[in-house]
Enzyme design. Structure first.
Site, mmCIF file in Angstrom:
data_model
loop_
_atom_site.group_PDB
_atom_site.id
_atom_site.type_symbol
_atom_site.label_atom_id
_atom_site.label_comp_id
_atom_site.label_asym_id
_atom_site.label_seq_id
_atom_site.Cartn_x
_atom_site.Cartn_y
_atom_site.Cartn_z
ATOM 1 C CD GLU A 1 -46.221 15.075 80.680
ATOM 2 O OE1 GLU A 1 -46.477 16.269 80.770
ATOM 3 O OE2 GLU A 1 -45.267 14.546 81.266
ATOM 4 C CG HIS B 1 -42.112 13.584 84.125
ATOM 5 N ND1 HIS B 1 -41.089 13.855 83.251
ATOM 6 C CD2 HIS B 1 -43.054 14.542 83.920
ATOM 7 C CE1 HIS B 1 -41.396 14.946 82.555
ATOM 8 N NE2 HIS B 1 -42.587 15.379 82.942
HETATM 9 P P1 PGA Z 1 -43.719 21.286 79.459
HETATM 10 O O1 PGA Z 1 -43.522 20.058 80.477
HETATM 11 O O2 PGA Z 1 -45.082 21.848 79.693
HETATM 12 O O3 PGA Z 1 -42.624 22.241 79.810
HETATM 13 O O4 PGA Z 1 -43.571 20.737 78.082
HETATM 14 C C1 PGA Z 1 -44.542 19.150 80.710
HETATM 15 C C2 PGA Z 1 -44.022 18.037 81.585
HETATM 16 O O5 PGA Z 1 -42.854 17.658 81.433
HETATM 17 O O6 PGA Z 1 -44.740 17.538 82.453
#
Ligand code: PGA
Length: 250
Positions: free
Chosen positions: A167, A93
């Site tokens: 992401e 992450h």
């Molecule tokens: P968010 O986070 O939906 O709050 O943007 C997603 C993540 O960090 O996995």
């Protein structure tokens, strides 16, 4: 294939009691004929308590260590997660990368986790400076991450075992001025990630999901794309009603 909807609770809620209550509320909102596969990833200390109330969703962990036992103070191994009922493990992450997790560490974590038979959700994504240069710069960055992060194995990876979450770092809701990616850009990136998985790793049909400021109002804009196999959700997964709406999107 069912869409994969993952709740990444990060370092919330504040107690086992509140974690169990949130998980139980979400469970109640999962329809019997559920179109989505739901994963809930609470903090480590709440895994076993949360697991007890899960029926139609699966248990996820937010991180893991790359050794199975030994003198590693504070670490949690893939086999420990497995014995707590975990099926999916989020690895790489951007919040962990920011704190110093390298691609080499991520590679080792993925290898150890797959070896234990658990499913990996590998997070990749570019920062704002790169994205400002355009989508093709972002693609190059993500390709480099995938090449460094995914271990080369001498056996064929079962495709269902590796999920990639695209992401873009700037889209994650806790970042300053964050906003969700344009769904058409995510769809293009995800198609590209699938091509890389196929051509470089011989992985076909792997699921690739989108993450970053997904909520009940915008989720459909992403999930309607056939390329986008689901969503990794932070902030909106901490509100049961909000998360249930996302799970129920047709
Ligand atoms: P968010 O986070 O939906 O709050 O943007 C997603 C993540 O960090 O996995």
């Amino acid at each position: 294939m069912k869409k994969l909807i993952v709740a990444n609770w990060k370092m919330h809620p504040d107690s086992a009691k509140n974690a169990v209550s949130l998980a139980a509320k979400i469970e109640k909102g999962i329809p019997k004929s559920n179109k989505a596969e739901v994963v809930i990833a609470p903090p480590f200390p709440f895994l076993e308590d949360v697991k007890k109330v899960l029926k139609n969703s699966k248990l996820g962990a937010q991180d893991v260590f790359f050794e199975n036992k030994g003198a590693y103070t504070g670490e949690v191994s893939p086999s420990m997660l497995k014995s707590s009922g975990v099926e999916y493990v989020i690895i790489g992450h951007s919040e962990n990368r920011k704190l110093g997790e390298t691609d080499a560490i991520i590679n080792k974590k993925i290898k150890a986790t797959l070896k234990e038979g658990l499913k990996v959700i590998l997070c990749v994504g570019e920062g704002l400076e790169i994205r400002k240069k355009g989508l093709s710069s972002a693609k190059n960055f993500v390709q480099a991450q995938l090449k460094k992060d995914i271990p080369t194995t001498n056996y064929k990876l079962p495709t269902t075992q590796l999920v990639v979450a695209y992401e873009p770092v700037w889209a994650i809701s806790t970042n300053k001025n964050s906003k969700p990616d344009r769904p058409e850009d995510s769809a293009e990136m995800i198609k590209y990630i699938k091509q890389i998985l196929h051509s470089k790793f011989y992985i076909l049909n792997s699921r690739v999901v989108y993450g970053g400021s997904v909520n009940s109002r915008n989720a459909k804009n992403f999930l309607q794309y056939k390329e986008i196999d689901g969503a990794l959700i932070g902030g909106a997964s901490l509100k049961a009603e909000e998360f249930i709406k996302i799970i129920n999107i047709k």
